[in-house]
Design an enzyme around this catalytic site. Structure first.
Site, short mmCIF file in Angstrom:
data_model
loop_
_atom_site.label_atom_id
_atom_site.label_comp_id
_atom_site.label_asym_id
_atom_site.label_seq_id
_atom_site.Cartn_x
_atom_site.Cartn_y
_atom_site.Cartn_z
N HIS A 86 22.10 10.03 -15.54
CA HIS A 86 22.91 9.41 -16.59
C HIS A 86 22.04 9.52 -17.83
O HIS A 86 21.21 8.66 -18.09
CB HIS A 86 23.25 7.95 -16.25
CG HIS A 86 24.27 7.84 -15.15
ND1 HIS A 86 24.80 6.65 -14.74
CD2 HIS A 86 24.86 8.78 -14.37
CE1 HIS A 86 25.68 6.87 -13.76
NE2 HIS A 86 25.72 8.15 -13.52
N GLU A 125 33.19 16.91 -8.93
CA GLU A 125 32.30 16.76 -10.08
C GLU A 125 31.54 18.04 -10.37
O GLU A 125 30.89 18.60 -9.48
CB GLU A 125 31.29 15.63 -9.81
CG GLU A 125 30.25 15.47 -10.90
CD GLU A 125 29.36 14.25 -10.72
OE1 GLU A 125 29.14 13.83 -9.56
OE2 GLU A 125 28.89 13.71 -11.73
N ARG A 169 36.64 12.90 -4.99
CA ARG A 169 36.08 13.13 -6.33
C ARG A 169 35.60 14.57 -6.36
O ARG A 169 35.12 15.10 -5.35
CB ARG A 169 34.92 12.16 -6.63
CG ARG A 169 34.26 12.41 -7.98
CD ARG A 169 33.37 11.26 -8.49
NE ARG A 169 32.20 11.01 -7.67
CZ ARG A 169 32.08 10.00 -6.83
NH1 ARG A 169 33.05 9.13 -6.68
NH2 ARG A 169 30.98 9.84 -6.12
N HIS A 188 36.84 4.68 -12.59
CA HIS A 188 35.61 5.00 -13.33
C HIS A 188 35.92 6.00 -14.45
O HIS A 188 37.01 6.54 -14.54
CB HIS A 188 34.51 5.51 -12.39
CG HIS A 188 34.85 6.75 -11.60
ND1 HIS A 188 34.85 8.01 -12.16
CD2 HIS A 188 35.18 6.92 -10.29
CE1 HIS A 188 35.16 8.89 -11.22
NE2 HIS A 188 35.38 8.26 -10.07
N ASP A 233 28.38 13.24 -2.98
CA ASP A 233 27.89 13.25 -4.36
C ASP A 233 26.39 13.33 -4.25
O ASP A 233 25.72 12.33 -3.95
CB ASP A 233 28.36 11.97 -5.08
CG ASP A 233 28.01 11.98 -6.57
OD1 ASP A 233 27.17 12.81 -6.99
OD2 ASP A 233 28.55 11.13 -7.30
N HIS A 269 29.71 3.73 -4.88
CA HIS A 269 28.26 3.94 -4.73
C HIS A 269 27.82 3.75 -3.28
O HIS A 269 26.80 3.11 -3.00
CB HIS A 269 27.49 3.01 -5.67
CG HIS A 269 27.69 3.38 -7.11
ND1 HIS A 269 27.65 2.49 -8.15
CD2 HIS A 269 27.95 4.58 -7.69
CE1 HIS A 269 27.89 3.11 -9.29
NE2 HIS A 269 28.07 4.39 -9.03
N TYR A 314 41.02 7.23 -5.39
CA TYR A 314 40.51 6.45 -4.26
C TYR A 314 41.62 5.50 -3.82
O TYR A 314 41.98 4.56 -4.55
CB TYR A 314 39.27 5.66 -4.70
CG TYR A 314 38.28 6.53 -5.46
CD1 TYR A 314 37.33 7.28 -4.78
CD2 TYR A 314 38.34 6.62 -6.85
CE1 TYR A 314 36.46 8.11 -5.48
CE2 TYR A 314 37.47 7.45 -7.56
CZ TYR A 314 36.53 8.19 -6.87
OH TYR A 314 35.68 9.01 -7.56
N ASP A 330 24.26 17.28 -10.96
CA ASP A 330 25.06 16.16 -10.44
C ASP A 330 26.38 16.75 -9.94
O ASP A 330 27.24 17.12 -10.76
CB ASP A 330 25.28 15.15 -11.58
CG ASP A 330 25.99 13.88 -11.12
OD1 ASP A 330 26.25 13.74 -9.92
OD2 ASP A 330 26.28 13.03 -11.98
N ASP A 339 0.80 -1.24 0.00
CA ASP A 339 0.00 0.00 0.00
C ASP A 339 0.83 1.29 0.00
O ASP A 339 0.26 2.38 0.04
CB ASP A 339 -0.98 0.06 1.19
CG ASP A 339 -2.18 -0.83 0.98
OD1 ASP A 339 -2.35 -1.31 -0.16
OD2 ASP A 339 -2.95 -1.03 1.93
N GLU A 352 34.12 14.51 -13.71
CA GLU A 352 34.20 14.02 -12.34
C GLU A 352 35.35 13.06 -12.08
O GLU A 352 35.14 11.91 -11.69
CB GLU A 352 32.87 13.35 -11.96
CG GLU A 352 32.34 12.34 -12.98
CD GLU A 352 31.03 11.70 -12.51
OE1 GLU A 352 31.01 11.19 -11.38
OE2 GLU A 352 30.05 11.72 -13.26
N HIS A 370 29.61 11.66 -17.92
CA HIS A 370 28.47 11.06 -18.63
C HIS A 370 27.56 12.19 -19.07
O HIS A 370 27.62 13.30 -18.53
CB HIS A 370 27.72 10.09 -17.71
CG HIS A 370 27.39 10.64 -16.35
ND1 HIS A 370 26.30 11.46 -16.13
CD2 HIS A 370 28.03 10.57 -15.16
CE1 HIS A 370 26.28 11.82 -14.85
NE2 HIS A 370 27.34 11.31 -14.24
N1 GLY Z 1 25.89 10.72 -9.09
C1 GLY Z 1 26.04 9.77 -10.08
C2 GLY Z 1 27.24 9.99 -10.86
O1 GLY Z 1 28.06 10.82 -10.50
O2 GLY Z 1 27.43 9.41 -11.89
MN MN Z 2 28.03 11.97 -12.34
MN MN Z 3 27.61 12.41 -9.14
#
Ligand code: GLY
Ligand code: MN
Ligand code: MN
Length: 443
Positions: free
Chosen positions: A362, A409, A407, A351, A261, A244, A389, A272, A38, A385, A355
């Site tokens: 994304h 970004e 990071r 990474h 982030d 993540h 690490y 972002d 619900d 970004e 993007h």
């Molecule tokens: N916050 C998702 C990324 O940076 O791709």
């Molecule tokens: Mn991003």
């Molecule tokens: Mn991000």
């Protein structure tokens, strides 16, 4: 600012033009997602559906039809929930079929319950069906049934479209190129997210819980009528090395960095942002050395977001600078070109550098054309970004570096005048961060 029906109509005009004559497009919004019994997740319209309609209610399907000649124009019909006094008392206002025509400029509107019945006539005698295959399995199955049913009409001398075309190919390309208004909405989203990061820098203190810092960010989003565009990452110390990390349930320690982030969407346009800063307001020498290396890479990568440059150029620029720096600091050994060729830098940077960004964080849009990375064009928006690490258990490096995750970004538009940084309102040099954090705190 708000997009108007004229904006949505201009998008439908362009789509109809791309479809050509004798065609039909069927576009469904997202289903409502259940959280548990619900209780549902707050509904968020499908980005491509909203892009064409501006209609944010659940249970809605848009149908665009062209006829013998594109000069005859096209029709835009909306299937949506009917008005229902009792349901509206429980669950809120609905535009209904009259509202769909009057306020959303559908040529005709129908109750969503009539879709299965009405769609067959519309499919008959069309040559092409434009449909977003693979977005929703249930809806795909319904479309397959309609096609079978329409083909069953062949004794009448009519049948279903012979060609089924992946509509996402067209819509994604349209969405990838942002209009001036779209950039303005993304600027507004970026401004609110920047304010949230600034508040985080002003409120953080040793002993604070990561979720409490997340709440400071959510306060700014909520106060501005916005929601996060993705799950926020608030990672103190080595948690910043988990790409993540979303638990956000540990205490923030004196002497550690915190990586945030987090960003909001404004009228379904995302931002972002990542910032990394010291919990106690002062970078240690090791934190500062790595931070300034990431920042140097990020600034150079932003500068590479130029019309005509390859999509991958910012990544190549960032990687080379970070590898050079890692060699200088003694975290890596060997030949720079070998390290880049073999990608052994992935020990510390695993990474990509960005993007597409738009209605989805994304965002849609292909990255390659005919197997080659595409070039930036005016109005494309990308994140930049880079990060480093150093795993807390990485025994290949001196202990003083371990557990540092950084990071930085920002969101960048490729324009005729070079890169435009939408997220510049939140500071990012060591000096500016330390100065901001040293100033009086927000209560
Ligand atoms: N916050 C998702 C990324 O940076 O791709
Ligand atoms: Mn991003
Ligand atoms: Mn991000």
């Amino acid at each position: 600012m708000k997009l108007t029906q004229a904006d949505f109509q201009e998008r439908r005009d362009r789509l109809a033009e791309e479809m050509g004559p004798h065609s039909i497009a069927i576009i469904a919004t997202s289903p409502v997602a259940m959280r548990n019994r619900d209780a549902d997740y707050k509904f968020r319209a499908d980005s491509s559906f909203f892009y064409l309609t501006g209609f944010a209610e659940p249970e809605a399907v848009a149908v665009i039809e062209t006829f013998e000649s594109i000069d005859e124009g096209y029709t835009y019909n909306l299937f949506c929930r009917e008005r229902d006094r009792e349901m509206e008392i429980w669950n809120g206002y609905r535009a209904g079929v009259d509202g769909a025509v009057d306020d959303y400029e559908a040529d005709e509107a129908y109750a969503i319950d009539l879709l299965d019945e009405e769609i067959i006539e519309k499919l008959l005698d069309k040559q092409k069906l434009f449909y977003r295959i693979g977005q929703q399995a249930d809806f795909d199955a319904r479309v397959a049934k309609w096609i079978a049913e329409a083909n069953g009409e062949s004794r009448r001398g009519t049948s279903a479209p012979a060609h089924i075309i992946q509509l996402d190919r067209i819509l994604d390309e349209m969405r990838l190129h942002k209009s001036e208004q779209e950039i303005k909405l993304m600027q507004l989203a970026s401004n609110i997210s920047s304010e949230a990061h600034t508040r985080a820098m002003q409120t953080v203190h040793p002993g604070m819980m990561e979720y409490a810092l997340e709440a400071e960010i959510n306060y700014i989003f909520g106060k501005n009528g916005c929601v996060p565009s993705y799950n926020s990452i608030v990672g103190g110390g080595a948690n910043g090395c988990i790409l993540h990390y979303v638990e956000n349930d540990k205490a923030l320690n004196d002497g550690d960095l915190v990586l945030i982030d987090a960003a909001c969407e404004y009228q379904l346009y995302a931002s972002d942002i990542t910032r990394t800063f010291p919990v106690n307001g002062k970078f240690s020498p090791e934190q500062k050395a790595l931070y300034e290396l990431v920042l140097k890479a990020q600034l150079a990568a932003i500068d590479a977001v130029r019309v005509g440059n390859s999509y991958k150029e910012p990544h190549h620029v960032a990687v080379r600078i970070m590898v050079e720096g890692l060699l200088e600091l003694g975290l890596m050994k060997g030949d720079i070109d070998d390290i880049i060729r073999t990608e052994s830098f992935r020990q510390f940077y695993m990474h990509g550098t960005g993007h597409w960004l738009g209605m989805d964080v994304h965002d849609v849009g292909s990255y390659k054309i005919d197997g080659e990375w595409r070039a930036y064009e005016e109005g494309m928006v990308v994140t930049v970004e880079p990060g480093l690490y150093i795993a807390p258990d990485d025994e290949t490096v001196d202990a003083k570096w371990r557990g540092i995750g950084i990071r930085i970004e920002d969101d960048v538009v490729a324009t005729a005048n070079g890169p435009l940084v939408l997220t510049k309102n939140v500071v990012k040099t060591v000096e500016d961060i330390e100065a901001l954090m040293a100033k009086s705190k927000v209560a």
